[in-house]
Design an enzyme around this catalytic site. Structure first.
Site, PDB file in Angstrom:
ATOM      1  N   ARG A  46       0.851  -1.184   0.000  1.00 42.99           N
ATOM      2  CA  ARG A  46       0.000   0.000   0.000  1.00 42.99           C
ATOM      3  C   ARG A  46       0.886   1.233   0.000  1.00 42.99           C
ATOM      4  NH1 ARG A  46       2.279   2.017   3.826  1.00 42.99           N
ATOM      5  NH2 ARG A  46       0.752   3.679   3.792  1.00 42.99           N
ATOM      6  N   GLY A  47       0.240   2.402  -0.086  1.00 43.91           N
ATOM      7  CA  GLY A  47       1.007   3.645  -0.196  1.00 43.91           C
ATOM      8  C   GLY A  47       1.156   3.957  -1.683  1.00 43.91           C
ATOM      9  N   ALA A  48       0.865   5.207  -2.051  1.00 44.14           N
ATOM     10  CA  ALA A  48       0.770   5.544  -3.474  1.00 44.14           C
ATOM     11  C   ALA A  48       2.010   5.175  -4.308  1.00 44.14           C
ATOM     12  CB  ALA A  48       0.424   7.022  -3.616  1.00 44.14           C
ATOM     13  N   ARG A  89      -7.589  -0.775  -6.629  1.00 43.45           N
ATOM     14  CA  ARG A  89      -7.903   0.353  -5.734  1.00 43.45           C
ATOM     15  C   ARG A  89      -8.029   1.618  -6.587  1.00 43.45           C
ATOM     16  NH1 ARG A  89      -4.402   1.123  -0.438  1.00 43.45           N
ATOM     17  NH2 ARG A  89      -6.336   2.077   0.309  1.00 43.45           N
ATOM     18  N   GLN A 196      -2.224   2.236  10.072  1.00 41.30           N
ATOM     19  CA  GLN A 196      -0.933   2.351   9.378  1.00 41.30           C
ATOM     20  C   GLN A 196       0.053   3.203  10.164  1.00 41.30           C
ATOM     21  OE1 GLN A 196      -3.918   2.694   7.962  1.00 41.30           O
ATOM     22  NE2 GLN A 196      -3.934   2.205   5.785  1.00 41.30           N
ATOM     23  N   ASP A 237      -2.178  10.738  -1.966  1.00 39.70           N
ATOM     24  CA  ASP A 237      -2.558   9.683  -2.911  1.00 39.70           C
ATOM     25  C   ASP A 237      -2.851  10.245  -4.291  1.00 39.70           C
ATOM     26  OD1 ASP A 237      -3.086   8.226  -0.226  1.00 39.70           O
ATOM     27  OD2 ASP A 237      -3.060   6.720  -1.824  1.00 39.70           O
ATOM     28  N   ASN A 247      -5.585  12.255   0.611  1.00 35.78           N
ATOM     29  CA  ASN A 247      -4.674  11.413   1.389  1.00 35.78           C
ATOM     30  C   ASN A 247      -5.523  10.672   2.421  1.00 35.78           C
ATOM     31  OD1 ASN A 247      -1.945  10.514   2.005  1.00 35.78           O
ATOM     32  ND2 ASN A 247      -2.163  11.622   3.917  1.00 35.78           N
ATOM     33  N   LYS A 248      -4.886   9.863   3.212  1.00 35.40           N
ATOM     34  CA  LYS A 248      -5.588   9.028   4.199  1.00 35.40           C
ATOM     35  C   LYS A 248      -6.635   9.812   4.980  1.00 35.40           C
ATOM     36  CE  LYS A 248      -5.336   5.549   4.630  1.00 35.40           C
ATOM     37  NZ  LYS A 248      -6.297   4.655   3.954  1.00 35.40           N
TER      38      LYS A 248
HETATM   39  O1  MRU Z   1      -4.684   3.089   2.389  1.00 33.28           O
HETATM   40  P1  MRU Z   1      -3.200   3.318   2.280  1.00 33.28           P
HETATM   41  O2  MRU Z   1      -2.428   2.773   3.412  1.00 33.28           O
HETATM   42  O3  MRU Z   1      -2.668   2.867   0.935  1.00 33.28           O
HETATM   43  O4  MRU Z   1      -3.071   4.893   2.328  1.00 33.28           O
HETATM   44  C1  MRU Z   1      -1.804   5.457   2.119  1.00 33.28           C
HETATM   45  C2  MRU Z   1      -1.737   6.908   2.345  1.00 33.28           C
HETATM   46  O5  MRU Z   1      -2.730   7.565   2.571  1.00 33.28           O
HETATM   47  C3  MRU Z   1      -0.392   7.550   2.201  1.00 33.28           C
HETATM   48  O6  MRU Z   1      -0.298   8.700   2.991  1.00 33.28           O
HETATM   49  C4  MRU Z   1      -0.183   7.965   0.731  1.00 33.28           C
HETATM   50  O7  MRU Z   1      -0.383   6.887  -0.138  1.00 33.28           O
HETATM   51  C5  MRU Z   1       1.148   8.537   0.495  1.00 33.28           C
HETATM   52  S1  MRU Z   1       2.410   7.363   0.630  1.00 33.28           S
HETATM   53  C6  MRU Z   1       3.910   8.058   0.309  1.00 33.28           C
END
Ligand code: MRU
Length: 350
Positions: A46-48, A89, A196, A237, A247-248
Protein backbone atom coordinates in the site's frame (compact mmCIF):
# COMPACT_ATOMS: atom_id res chain seq x y z
CA UNK A 1 18.44 -2.51 9.08
CA UNK A 2 17.89 -1.75 5.38
CA UNK A 3 14.22 -2.18 4.50
CA UNK A 4 13.09 -2.70 0.89
CA UNK A 5 9.35 -2.67 0.55
CA UNK A 6 9.09 -4.12 -2.93
CA UNK A 7 11.57 -5.52 -5.44
CA UNK A 8 11.76 -7.74 -8.50
CA UNK A 9 13.69 -10.86 -7.62
CA UNK A 10 13.99 -14.23 -9.37
CA UNK A 11 11.09 -13.41 -11.69
CA UNK A 12 8.80 -12.60 -8.80
CA UNK A 13 7.70 -9.52 -6.90
CA UNK A 14 9.15 -9.76 -3.42
CA UNK A 15 7.22 -7.53 -1.05
CA UNK A 16 6.77 -7.01 2.65
CA UNK A 17 3.37 -8.24 3.85
CA UNK A 18 2.38 -5.05 5.67
CA UNK A 19 -0.64 -6.63 7.33
CA UNK A 20 1.80 -8.64 9.47
CA UNK A 21 3.65 -5.61 10.83
CA UNK A 22 4.72 -4.67 13.44
CA UNK A 23 4.73 -8.22 14.83
CA UNK A 24 6.44 -10.02 11.96
CA UNK A 25 8.58 -8.94 9.04
CA UNK A 26 7.32 -11.40 6.44
CA UNK A 27 7.74 -11.37 2.67
CA UNK A 28 5.39 -12.44 -0.09
CA UNK A 29 6.72 -13.74 -3.40
CA UNK A 30 4.20 -13.01 -6.12
CA UNK A 31 4.27 -14.18 -9.72
CA UNK A 32 0.57 -14.04 -10.61
CA UNK A 33 -1.48 -10.93 -11.33
CA UNK A 34 -4.41 -12.22 -9.29
CA UNK A 35 -2.22 -12.64 -6.19
CA UNK A 36 -0.91 -9.11 -6.64
CA UNK A 37 -4.47 -7.79 -7.04
CA UNK A 38 -5.39 -9.41 -3.71
CA UNK A 39 -2.25 -8.07 -2.03
CA UNK A 40 -3.15 -4.53 -3.15
CA UNK A 41 -6.81 -4.86 -2.19
CA UNK A 42 -5.94 -6.16 1.28
CA UNK A 43 -3.22 -3.51 1.79
CA UNK A 44 -0.42 -6.05 2.04
CA UNK A 45 1.27 -3.57 -0.26
CA UNK A 46 0.00 0.00 0.00
CA UNK A 47 1.01 3.65 -0.20
CA UNK A 48 0.77 5.54 -3.47
CA UNK A 49 4.36 5.27 -4.79
CA UNK A 50 4.65 1.57 -3.89
CA UNK A 51 1.39 1.04 -5.76
CA UNK A 52 2.94 2.72 -8.81
CA UNK A 53 5.66 0.07 -8.90
CA UNK A 54 3.15 -2.69 -8.15
CA UNK A 55 0.91 -1.48 -10.99
CA UNK A 56 3.72 -1.50 -13.54
CA UNK A 57 4.95 -4.94 -12.49
CA UNK A 58 1.35 -6.17 -12.22
CA UNK A 59 0.81 -5.50 -15.91
CA UNK A 60 3.92 -7.54 -16.64
CA UNK A 61 2.66 -10.41 -14.48
CA UNK A 62 -0.62 -10.27 -16.37
CA UNK A 63 0.97 -10.59 -19.83
CA UNK A 64 4.16 -12.55 -19.20
CA UNK A 65 2.50 -15.84 -20.20
CA UNK A 66 0.31 -14.36 -22.93
CA UNK A 67 0.44 -15.85 -26.36
CA UNK A 68 3.24 -14.28 -28.42
CA UNK A 69 2.08 -15.51 -31.84
CA UNK A 70 -0.33 -12.72 -32.71
CA UNK A 71 0.12 -9.00 -32.08
CA UNK A 72 -3.66 -8.43 -32.02
CA UNK A 73 -4.28 -11.07 -29.37
CA UNK A 74 -1.34 -9.79 -27.35
CA UNK A 75 -2.68 -6.21 -27.46
CA UNK A 76 -6.01 -7.50 -26.14
CA UNK A 77 -4.27 -9.38 -23.32
CA UNK A 78 -2.33 -6.24 -22.44
CA UNK A 79 -5.56 -4.21 -22.18
CA UNK A 80 -7.13 -6.89 -20.03
CA UNK A 81 -4.12 -7.14 -17.71
CA UNK A 82 -3.97 -3.34 -17.33
CA UNK A 83 -7.69 -3.00 -16.57
CA UNK A 84 -7.50 -5.82 -14.06
CA UNK A 85 -4.65 -4.36 -12.00
CA UNK A 86 -6.21 -0.88 -12.24
CA UNK A 87 -9.42 -2.25 -10.66
CA UNK A 88 -7.67 -3.11 -7.37
CA UNK A 89 -7.90 0.35 -5.73
CA UNK A 90 -9.21 3.66 -7.15
CA UNK A 91 -7.61 6.63 -5.39
CA UNK A 92 -3.80 6.55 -5.58
CA UNK A 93 -2.82 8.22 -8.84
CA UNK A 94 0.53 6.39 -8.88
CA UNK A 95 -1.11 3.00 -9.48
CA UNK A 96 -2.54 4.28 -12.77
CA UNK A 97 0.63 6.18 -13.59
CA UNK A 98 2.72 2.99 -13.24
CA UNK A 99 0.30 1.12 -15.49
CA UNK A 100 0.28 3.97 -18.03
CA UNK A 101 4.07 4.06 -18.13
CA UNK A 102 4.40 0.44 -19.20
CA UNK A 103 1.47 0.75 -21.62
CA UNK A 104 3.15 3.72 -23.26
CA UNK A 105 6.28 1.63 -23.86
CA UNK A 106 4.13 -1.07 -25.45
CA UNK A 107 2.45 1.57 -27.63
CA UNK A 108 5.75 3.14 -28.69
CA UNK A 109 7.02 -0.31 -29.70
CA UNK A 110 3.84 -1.80 -31.13
CA UNK A 111 5.56 -2.91 -34.33
CA UNK A 112 7.91 -5.19 -32.38
CA UNK A 113 7.12 -8.79 -31.57
CA UNK A 114 5.03 -9.50 -28.45
CA UNK A 115 8.09 -11.24 -26.96
CA UNK A 116 10.10 -8.03 -27.32
CA UNK A 117 7.27 -5.90 -25.94
CA UNK A 118 7.04 -8.14 -22.86
CA UNK A 119 10.75 -7.60 -22.24
CA UNK A 120 10.41 -3.84 -22.70
CA UNK A 121 7.47 -3.73 -20.29
CA UNK A 122 9.51 -5.44 -17.60
CA UNK A 123 12.43 -3.07 -18.19
CA UNK A 124 10.12 -0.08 -17.86
CA UNK A 125 8.60 -1.46 -14.64
CA UNK A 126 12.11 -1.73 -13.21
CA UNK A 127 12.71 1.89 -14.21
CA UNK A 128 9.56 2.85 -12.27
CA UNK A 129 11.16 1.25 -9.19
CA UNK A 130 14.46 3.06 -9.74
CA UNK A 131 12.73 6.39 -10.35
CA UNK A 132 10.80 6.08 -7.08
CA UNK A 133 14.04 5.62 -5.17
CA UNK A 134 15.45 8.72 -6.82
CA UNK A 135 12.27 10.83 -6.42
CA UNK A 136 11.99 10.11 -2.72
CA UNK A 137 15.55 11.23 -2.11
CA UNK A 138 14.90 14.46 -4.00
CA UNK A 139 11.75 15.06 -1.94
CA UNK A 140 13.90 14.50 1.15
CA UNK A 141 16.48 17.03 0.00
CA UNK A 142 13.97 19.74 -0.85
CA UNK A 143 11.78 19.08 2.17
CA UNK A 144 14.47 19.02 4.82
CA UNK A 145 14.90 22.80 4.34
CA UNK A 146 11.47 23.13 5.97
CA UNK A 147 12.54 21.20 9.05
CA UNK A 148 14.50 22.92 11.79
CA UNK A 149 16.55 21.61 14.70
CA UNK A 150 14.27 20.56 17.59
CA UNK A 151 11.09 20.44 15.49
CA UNK A 152 8.24 18.24 16.68
CA UNK A 153 6.36 16.96 13.67
CA UNK A 154 2.97 15.28 13.45
CA UNK A 155 2.23 12.81 10.65
CA UNK A 156 -0.62 10.50 9.65
CA UNK A 157 -0.86 7.09 8.02
CA UNK A 158 2.41 5.89 6.56
CA UNK A 159 4.21 7.91 3.92
CA UNK A 160 7.56 6.31 4.58
CA UNK A 161 9.74 3.46 3.40
CA UNK A 162 6.75 1.12 3.51
CA UNK A 163 4.70 3.34 1.21
CA UNK A 164 7.48 3.60 -1.37
CA UNK A 165 10.38 1.38 -2.39
CA UNK A 166 12.94 2.25 0.26
CA UNK A 167 12.85 5.83 1.56
CA UNK A 168 9.48 7.54 1.81
CA UNK A 169 8.01 10.91 0.96
CA UNK A 170 6.82 12.70 4.13
CA UNK A 171 9.03 10.47 6.28
CA UNK A 172 11.83 10.78 3.70
CA UNK A 173 11.90 14.51 4.54
CA UNK A 174 12.37 13.58 8.20
CA UNK A 175 15.04 10.95 7.43
CA UNK A 176 16.97 13.55 5.48
CA UNK A 177 16.58 16.17 8.23
CA UNK A 178 17.93 13.67 10.75
CA UNK A 179 20.84 12.76 8.46
CA UNK A 180 21.69 16.47 8.36
CA UNK A 181 22.02 16.41 12.14
CA UNK A 182 18.69 18.03 13.06
CA UNK A 183 17.10 16.72 16.23
CA UNK A 184 13.46 15.90 15.59
CA UNK A 185 10.56 14.34 17.41
CA UNK A 186 7.74 12.71 15.52
CA UNK A 187 4.16 12.11 16.62
CA UNK A 188 2.35 9.46 14.60
CA UNK A 189 -1.46 9.42 14.43
CA UNK A 190 -2.45 5.78 14.83
CA UNK A 191 -4.67 6.16 11.72
CA UNK A 192 -7.86 4.24 12.29
CA UNK A 193 -9.23 1.97 10.98
CA UNK A 194 -6.20 0.02 9.72
CA UNK A 195 -3.59 1.62 11.96
CA UNK A 196 -0.93 2.35 9.38
CA UNK A 197 0.42 5.02 11.74
CA UNK A 198 0.92 2.88 14.83
CA UNK A 199 1.73 -0.37 13.01
CA UNK A 200 3.90 0.91 10.17
CA UNK A 201 5.11 4.49 10.74
CA UNK A 202 6.06 3.87 14.36
CA UNK A 203 7.77 0.61 13.33
CA UNK A 204 9.94 2.15 10.65
CA UNK A 205 10.76 5.33 12.58
CA UNK A 206 11.77 3.29 15.60
CA UNK A 207 13.95 1.13 13.35
CA UNK A 208 15.59 4.27 12.00
CA UNK A 209 16.31 5.59 15.47
CA UNK A 210 13.85 8.50 15.30
CA UNK A 211 12.08 9.58 18.46
CA UNK A 212 8.46 8.59 17.78
CA UNK A 213 5.31 8.80 19.90
CA UNK A 214 2.01 7.24 18.82
CA UNK A 215 -1.25 9.08 19.50
CA UNK A 216 -4.88 8.20 18.83
CA UNK A 217 -6.27 10.24 15.95
CA UNK A 218 -8.56 12.22 18.26
CA UNK A 219 -5.59 13.53 20.28
CA UNK A 220 -4.10 15.75 17.56
CA UNK A 221 -5.98 18.89 18.65
CA UNK A 222 -4.77 18.55 22.23
CA UNK A 223 -1.21 18.05 21.02
CA UNK A 224 -1.39 21.32 19.09
CA UNK A 225 -3.18 23.19 21.88
CA UNK A 226 -0.42 22.17 24.28
CA UNK A 227 2.29 23.27 21.84
CA UNK A 228 3.72 19.77 21.57
CA UNK A 229 3.99 19.87 17.75
CA UNK A 230 5.06 22.74 15.53
CA UNK A 231 4.67 21.16 12.06
CA UNK A 232 2.52 18.62 10.25
CA UNK A 233 3.66 16.63 7.22
CA UNK A 234 1.65 14.03 5.30
CA UNK A 235 1.87 12.15 2.02
CA UNK A 236 -0.65 12.17 -0.81
CA UNK A 237 -2.56 9.68 -2.91
CA UNK A 238 -3.65 12.12 -5.59
CA UNK A 239 -3.14 15.84 -6.01
CA UNK A 240 -5.48 17.76 -8.31
CA UNK A 241 -4.37 20.54 -10.66
CA UNK A 242 -5.34 23.19 -8.08
CA UNK A 243 -3.42 21.49 -5.23
CA UNK A 244 -6.42 19.90 -3.49
CA UNK A 245 -4.92 16.73 -2.00
CA UNK A 246 -6.42 13.32 -1.36
CA UNK A 247 -4.67 11.41 1.39
CA UNK A 248 -5.59 9.03 4.20
CA UNK A 249 -8.84 9.81 5.96
CA UNK A 250 -8.08 12.21 8.80
CA UNK A 251 -5.55 14.29 6.86
CA UNK A 252 -8.14 17.00 6.24
CA UNK A 253 -8.91 17.31 9.93
CA UNK A 254 -5.19 17.73 10.67
CA UNK A 255 -5.04 20.51 8.06
CA UNK A 256 -8.02 22.31 9.63
CA UNK A 257 -6.47 21.96 13.09
CA UNK A 258 -3.08 23.17 11.85
CA UNK A 259 -4.61 26.26 10.34
CA UNK A 260 -6.52 27.05 13.53
CA UNK A 261 -3.35 26.64 15.58
CA UNK A 262 -1.17 28.44 12.98
CA UNK A 263 1.08 25.44 12.45
CA UNK A 264 2.50 24.82 8.95
CA UNK A 265 0.80 21.91 7.18
CA UNK A 266 2.91 20.28 4.46
CA UNK A 267 2.23 17.61 1.86
CA UNK A 268 5.10 15.60 0.34
CA UNK A 269 4.63 13.65 -2.90
CA UNK A 270 6.37 12.89 -6.19
CA UNK A 271 5.23 14.36 -9.51
CA UNK A 272 3.68 10.98 -10.31
CA UNK A 273 0.99 11.62 -7.66
CA UNK A 274 -0.35 14.70 -9.46
CA UNK A 275 -3.43 14.29 -11.60
CA UNK A 276 -3.70 17.36 -13.77
CA UNK A 277 -6.85 15.99 -15.38
CA UNK A 278 -8.65 16.50 -12.07
CA UNK A 279 -9.26 20.24 -11.90
CA UNK A 280 -10.00 20.08 -8.17
CA UNK A 281 -10.51 17.58 -5.35
CA UNK A 282 -14.09 17.08 -6.54
CA UNK A 283 -12.67 15.09 -9.47
CA UNK A 284 -10.93 12.58 -7.19
CA UNK A 285 -12.61 9.24 -6.58
CA UNK A 286 -12.48 8.27 -2.92
CA UNK A 287 -12.29 4.57 -2.15
CA UNK A 288 -14.90 3.22 0.26
CA UNK A 289 -13.86 0.07 2.05
CA UNK A 290 -15.62 -2.75 3.82
CA UNK A 291 -17.54 -2.62 7.09
CA UNK A 292 -15.34 -5.04 9.03
CA UNK A 293 -12.42 -2.59 9.01
CA UNK A 294 -14.56 -0.43 11.30
CA UNK A 295 -16.84 -2.83 13.13
CA UNK A 296 -13.94 -5.07 14.12
CA UNK A 297 -10.51 -4.21 15.41
CA UNK A 298 -8.14 -5.40 12.67
CA UNK A 299 -10.62 -8.16 11.73
CA UNK A 300 -10.13 -9.79 15.11
CA UNK A 301 -12.57 -8.46 17.67
CA UNK A 302 -16.06 -7.01 17.24
CA UNK A 303 -16.15 -3.47 18.57
CA UNK A 304 -19.57 -2.42 17.25
CA UNK A 305 -23.03 -3.97 17.48
CA UNK A 306 -23.60 -6.69 14.88
CA UNK A 307 -25.28 -5.19 11.83
CA UNK A 308 -24.73 -1.53 12.74
CA UNK A 309 -24.18 0.74 9.73
CA UNK A 310 -20.64 1.92 9.03
CA UNK A 311 -19.18 4.56 6.73
CA UNK A 312 -15.60 3.82 5.75
CA UNK A 313 -14.02 6.25 3.27
CA UNK A 314 -10.32 5.43 3.05
CA UNK A 315 -9.25 8.95 2.03
CA UNK A 316 -10.32 12.57 2.30
CA UNK A 317 -9.50 15.69 0.35
CA UNK A 318 -7.66 18.62 1.91
CA UNK A 319 -8.49 21.88 0.12
CA UNK A 320 -5.45 23.67 -1.26
CA UNK A 321 -5.95 26.79 0.89
CA UNK A 322 -5.10 24.74 4.00
CA UNK A 323 -1.78 23.50 2.58
CA UNK A 324 1.30 25.61 3.39
CA UNK A 325 3.48 23.92 0.74
CA UNK A 326 3.73 20.76 -1.35
CA UNK A 327 7.19 19.20 -1.38
CA UNK A 328 7.84 17.34 -4.64
CA UNK A 329 10.81 15.74 -6.35
CA UNK A 330 10.93 18.80 -8.61
CA UNK A 331 10.96 21.38 -5.86
CA UNK A 332 8.64 22.98 -3.32
CA UNK A 333 5.32 24.29 -4.60
CA UNK A 334 3.43 27.07 -2.83
CA UNK A 335 0.35 29.19 -3.56
CA UNK A 336 -0.94 30.02 -6.11
CA UNK A 337 -1.07 26.28 -6.67
CA UNK A 338 -2.81 26.08 -10.05
CA UNK A 339 -0.18 28.28 -11.67
CA UNK A 340 2.80 26.80 -9.84
CA UNK A 341 1.76 23.16 -10.27
CA UNK A 342 1.30 23.71 -13.99
CA UNK A 343 4.76 25.23 -14.18
CA UNK A 344 6.52 22.42 -12.30
CA UNK A 345 4.56 19.28 -13.13
CA UNK A 346 3.86 18.25 -16.68
CA UNK A 347 0.56 16.76 -17.82
CA UNK A 348 1.46 13.08 -17.58
CA UNK A 349 2.90 13.56 -14.11
CA UNK A 350 6.44 12.59 -15.08
O1 MRU B 1 -4.68 3.09 2.39
P1 MRU B 1 -3.20 3.32 2.28
O2 MRU B 1 -2.43 2.77 3.41
O3 MRU B 1 -2.67 2.87 0.93
O4 MRU B 1 -3.07 4.89 2.33
C1 MRU B 1 -1.80 5.46 2.12
C2 MRU B 1 -1.74 6.91 2.34
O5 MRU B 1 -2.73 7.56 2.57
C3 MRU B 1 -0.39 7.55 2.20
O6 MRU B 1 -0.30 8.70 2.99
C4 MRU B 1 -0.18 7.97 0.73
O7 MRU B 1 -0.38 6.89 -0.14
C5 MRU B 1 1.15 8.54 0.49
S1 MRU B 1 2.41 7.36 0.63
C6 MRU B 1 3.91 8.06 0.31
Amino acid sequence: MKIITLEWKNNKIKLIDQTKLPHKLEYLYIDKAKDLWQAIKLLKVRGAPALGAAGALGVYLGIKDAETGSGVIFARELDKASRYIASSRPTARNLFWGIERVRQVAKDNKDNSPATIKKLILEEALRVIASDMDSCRKIGQYGSDLIKDNDAVLTICNAGILATIDYGTALGVLYRAKAEGKRIKVFACETRPLLQGSRLTAWELKNKGIDVTVICDNMAATLMQQGKVNKVIAGADRIAANGDTANKIGTYSLAVLSNYHKIPFYIAAPASTFDLRAASGRGIRIEERGRREISELLFRKEIAPIGVKVFNPAFDVTPNNLISAIVTDKGIIRQPYTKNIKRLINRRGE
